[in-house]
Motif scaffolding. Sequence first.
Motif, PDB file in Angstrom:
ATOM      1  N   ASP A   1      34.267  32.096  37.993  1.00 36.47           N
ATOM      2  CA  ASP A   1      34.080  33.549  38.038  1.00 36.47           C
ATOM      3  C   ASP A   1      35.122  34.296  37.209  1.00 36.47           C
ATOM      4  OD1 ASP A   1      31.945  33.075  39.652  1.00 36.47           O
ATOM      5  OD2 ASP A   1      32.824  33.910  41.481  1.00 36.47           O
ATOM      6  N   GLU A   2      36.367  33.815  37.190  1.00 36.15           N
ATOM      7  CA  GLU A   2      37.405  34.495  36.398  1.00 36.15           C
ATOM      8  C   GLU A   2      37.033  34.538  34.922  1.00 36.15           C
ATOM      9  OE1 GLU A   2      41.765  33.775  37.798  1.00 36.15           O
ATOM     10  OE2 GLU A   2      40.617  31.983  38.344  1.00 36.15           O
ATOM     11  N   ASP A   3      36.522  33.432  34.394  1.00 35.06           N
ATOM     12  CA  ASP A   3      36.113  33.392  32.987  1.00 35.06           C
ATOM     13  C   ASP A   3      34.931  34.318  32.734  1.00 35.06           C
ATOM     14  OD1 ASP A   3      38.103  31.559  32.499  1.00 35.06           O
ATOM     15  OD2 ASP A   3      36.777  29.815  32.517  1.00 35.06           O
ATOM     16  N   LEU A   4      34.010  34.386  33.697  1.00 38.92           N
ATOM     17  CA  LEU A   4      32.867  35.289  33.560  1.00 38.92           C
ATOM     18  C   LEU A   4      33.326  36.740  33.539  1.00 38.92           C
ATOM     19  CD1 LEU A   4      29.785  35.746  33.491  1.00 38.92           C
ATOM     20  CD2 LEU A   4      29.822  35.722  35.992  1.00 38.92           C
ATOM     21  N   TYR A   5      34.244  37.082  34.446  1.00 38.28           N
ATOM     22  CA  TYR A   5      34.746  38.462  34.493  1.00 38.28           C
ATOM     23  C   TYR A   5      35.517  38.818  33.223  1.00 38.28           C
ATOM     24  CZ  TYR A   5      33.506  38.479  39.463  1.00 38.28           C
ATOM     25  OH  TYR A   5      32.828  38.429  40.658  1.00 38.28           O
ATOM     26  N   SER A   6      36.170  37.839  32.609  1.00 35.83           N
ATOM     27  CA  SER A   6      36.852  38.094  31.340  1.00 35.83           C
ATOM     28  C   SER A   6      35.860  38.529  30.269  1.00 35.83           C
ATOM     29  CB  SER A   6      37.609  36.841  30.886  1.00 35.83           C
ATOM     30  OG  SER A   6      38.673  36.528  31.765  1.00 35.83           O
ATOM     31  N   ALA A   7      34.683  37.880  30.267  1.00 36.83           N
ATOM     32  CA  ALA A   7      33.634  38.272  29.322  1.00 36.83           C
ATOM     33  C   ALA A   7      33.141  39.687  29.614  1.00 36.83           C
ATOM     34  CB  ALA A   7      32.482  37.279  29.391  1.00 36.83           C
ATOM     35  N   VAL A   8      33.050  40.048  30.899  1.00 34.82           N
ATOM     36  CA  VAL A   8      32.622  41.397  31.278  1.00 34.82           C
ATOM     37  C   VAL A   8      33.643  42.428  30.808  1.00 34.82           C
ATOM     38  CG1 VAL A   8      32.071  42.919  33.213  1.00 34.82           C
ATOM     39  CG2 VAL A   8      31.309  40.538  33.260  1.00 34.82           C
ATOM     40  N   LEU A   9      34.925  42.136  31.014  1.00 34.37           N
ATOM     41  CA  LEU A   9      35.986  43.056  30.587  1.00 34.37           C
ATOM     42  C   LEU A   9      35.984  43.240  29.071  1.00 34.37           C
ATOM     43  CD1 LEU A   9      38.876  41.719  32.860  1.00 34.37           C
ATOM     44  CD2 LEU A   9      37.782  43.956  33.051  1.00 34.37           C
ATOM     45  N   LYS A  10      35.829  42.139  28.345  1.00 39.26           N
ATOM     46  CA  LYS A  10      35.806  42.191  26.886  1.00 39.26           C
ATOM     47  C   LYS A  10      34.651  43.064  26.393  1.00 39.26           C
ATOM     48  CE  LYS A  10      35.323  39.103  22.877  1.00 39.26           C
ATOM     49  NZ  LYS A  10      35.155  37.677  22.457  1.00 39.26           N
TER      50      LYS A  10
ATOM     51  N   LEU B   1      39.199  43.274  39.359  1.00 38.24           N
ATOM     52  CA  LEU B   1      39.445  44.697  39.604  1.00 38.24           C
ATOM     53  C   LEU B   1      40.876  45.093  39.267  1.00 38.24           C
ATOM     54  CD1 LEU B   1      37.447  45.212  42.921  1.00 38.24           C
ATOM     55  CD2 LEU B   1      36.818  45.949  40.614  1.00 38.24           C
ATOM     56  N   LYS B   2      41.802  44.163  39.465  1.00 40.27           N
ATOM     57  CA  LYS B   2      43.205  44.430  39.106  1.00 40.27           C
ATOM     58  C   LYS B   2      43.324  44.711  37.611  1.00 40.27           C
ATOM     59  CE  LYS B   2      47.801  42.300  39.388  1.00 40.27           C
ATOM     60  NZ  LYS B   2      48.564  41.084  39.830  1.00 40.27           N
ATOM     61  N   LYS B   3      42.631  43.929  36.797  1.00 45.66           N
ATOM     62  CA  LYS B   3      42.652  44.136  35.346  1.00 45.66           C
ATOM     63  C   LYS B   3      41.830  45.372  34.967  1.00 45.66           C
ATOM     64  CE  LYS B   3      43.145  39.180  34.431  1.00 45.66           C
ATOM     65  NZ  LYS B   3      42.492  37.959  33.892  1.00 45.66           N
ATOM     66  N   ALA B   4      40.699  45.583  35.663  1.00 42.75           N
ATOM     67  CA  ALA B   4      39.829  46.714  35.341  1.00 42.75           C
ATOM     68  C   ALA B   4      40.530  48.046  35.595  1.00 42.75           C
ATOM     69  CB  ALA B   4      38.541  46.631  36.157  1.00 42.75           C
ATOM     70  N   ARG B   5      41.367  48.105  36.630  1.00 45.87           N
ATOM     71  CA  ARG B   5      42.057  49.366  36.958  1.00 45.87           C
ATOM     72  C   ARG B   5      42.993  49.819  35.848  1.00 45.87           C
ATOM     73  NH1 ARG B   5      42.577  46.614  42.142  1.00 45.87           N
ATOM     74  NH2 ARG B   5      40.987  47.424  43.577  1.00 45.87           N
ATOM     75  N   LYS B   6      43.390  48.919  34.986  1.00 50.11           N
ATOM     76  CA  LYS B   6      44.296  49.260  33.877  1.00 50.11           C
ATOM     77  C   LYS B   6      43.535  49.726  32.635  1.00 50.11           C
ATOM     78  CE  LYS B   6      47.655  45.771  35.416  1.00 50.11           C
ATOM     79  NZ  LYS B   6      48.389  44.524  35.047  1.00 50.11           N
TER      80      LYS B   6
END
Length: 568
Positions: free
Chosen positions: A429-438, A493-498
């Motif tokens: 899931d962490e790798d998937l969320y990285s793709a979402v953030l990118k 969410l921690k990364k998204a908040r930034k």
Amino acid sequence: MTFKPFKSRYAVLYAFALFFIIASLLMRIVFTILSLKETELTFPSAITILFKGFVFDFGVVLYFSFLYSLYLLLLPQKFLKSSINITVNYVMIFLMVLVSVFSFFAEFTFWGEFESRFNFIAVDYLIYTYEVINNINESYPLPYLIAGVVTITIIIFMVIKSSGAFRNSFGSDTRFKFRLLYSMSIWMLLAMYAIAIDNSWAERSDNRYQNELSKAGVYSFFSAFKNNELNYEQFYSLLSDDQAFKITRRLLKAPGSAYIEPSRSIRKNVAAISGQQRMPNVVMIVLESFSADFMTEFGNEQRITPVLDSLAGQSLLFTNMYATGTRTVRGMEALSLAVPPTPGNSIVRRRNNKQLSTIGSIFESKGYHSTFFYGGDGYFDNMNQYFGNNGFDLVDRGRKLSLGDNYQTDRQRIPDSEVNFENAWGICDEDLYSAVLKDADAKFSAKQSFYNFVMTTSNHRPFTYPKDKIDIPSGLKRDGAVKYTDYAIGQFLKKARKKPWFSNTVFIIVSDHCASSAGKNEIDVAKYHIPAMIYNLPGATPTRVEKVCPQVLLNDALCLTAQSDGKR
């Protein structure tokens, strides 16, 4: 030559039939013991289970026997003791026993996962061999299982051989008229089964476990293969269109809205919501196999979801949300189309499912860009075809484009360089969320509003995930997968908040279905309870929605998010 079936060339076939029926009986007894509490067994129900079970097991034997009985009928007597015939008999019986033993092993694992005989889920799994074989390999000691299946097959084969069945067969002198009698009897019984014995015959009890125990796995598998779709008009009681529209219009009537047409339509104008219009981005995170009772919020005492429990107190929380089905495609159907489960196959997996009125098309009409994110290969369960032909771009971990892919959109593969962990079902899931953030960063830079449908995979057998992330070792049990799923959301969410786009982004977190939906009833409502929350909704205060809600209701919330004028 006298009429002696067990001294005829059919002796080996009868020996196999005896083995299969005894083995099936033993397995049925074991399943009964494993689910004894839920089965609510009584003497009459036990007799019914055993009788119906024998009928279905005998039917499986008949299907197994068809080709072999044809061979035994047509084989000339002079070739009976030939090395070719001996080899053919050995090979055919060995393969029949091997397939039987393998199916018994498969049934045990399927019962452990679904507490059911083979059904259309097993049929679907047979199609997606890559994911399933790798999942089995990562979940179980596959080399030992294969060795065990082969060893047991050899032992059973040697028992049949030592019983004298082969000796009786090769030493017999069965005249053609008796061979015709034996084979025709098998074929007539087989025809009777094909016409009259349907799998639904086992489903007469109010207790689902009793129904499943009455069935035979192989018989159920082919029944599911045959009946993977249902004819709605044939199997469901229907109202007239006028009655249906009248009831639906009454239920959908609401203040501030008016129907556009007088009847047989639910199109309506809705008064604009007062206040400043907002166009927030929307990220819908769909959690794989995530039951509500995993969370402390809903009574779990293991404290394996600290992030989600914290978010529950900061969100619009639906405390009584229920899934529409037991498969991911059912959740997708509900969350993208807002329809209840359709008979047979999900719309996601059906033909002619292009250009439907999905939530993606509604967002698109408001200027949003929609993307479907999946950590595995979107070929599985027809997900890429469905989302790709209904207005979504695709981001997945697919191996490659296949010749059958025909998307009316772009497909982007998550590259190896951005993957830190991967199992049979996809990346963590962490790798998937990285793709979402990118992707969100790119959309924000282009001043493009976005709606993302994010389908996770980590909470799925074999329950493996990156090391040193949580305090439960990878691959042991679902509790660890649940805790890692929760952890990954927290990191996301921690990364998204930034990010500069966070303040104008709504996060919807919901499950596709529960981890287990099996119960003593055909539909155990408690096993469909899922978590659902809307986080970071502009101008909203934390609220608990206590009313009972179907999964499709979340689309109403999404439509409100996307509305930009007086019509929705």
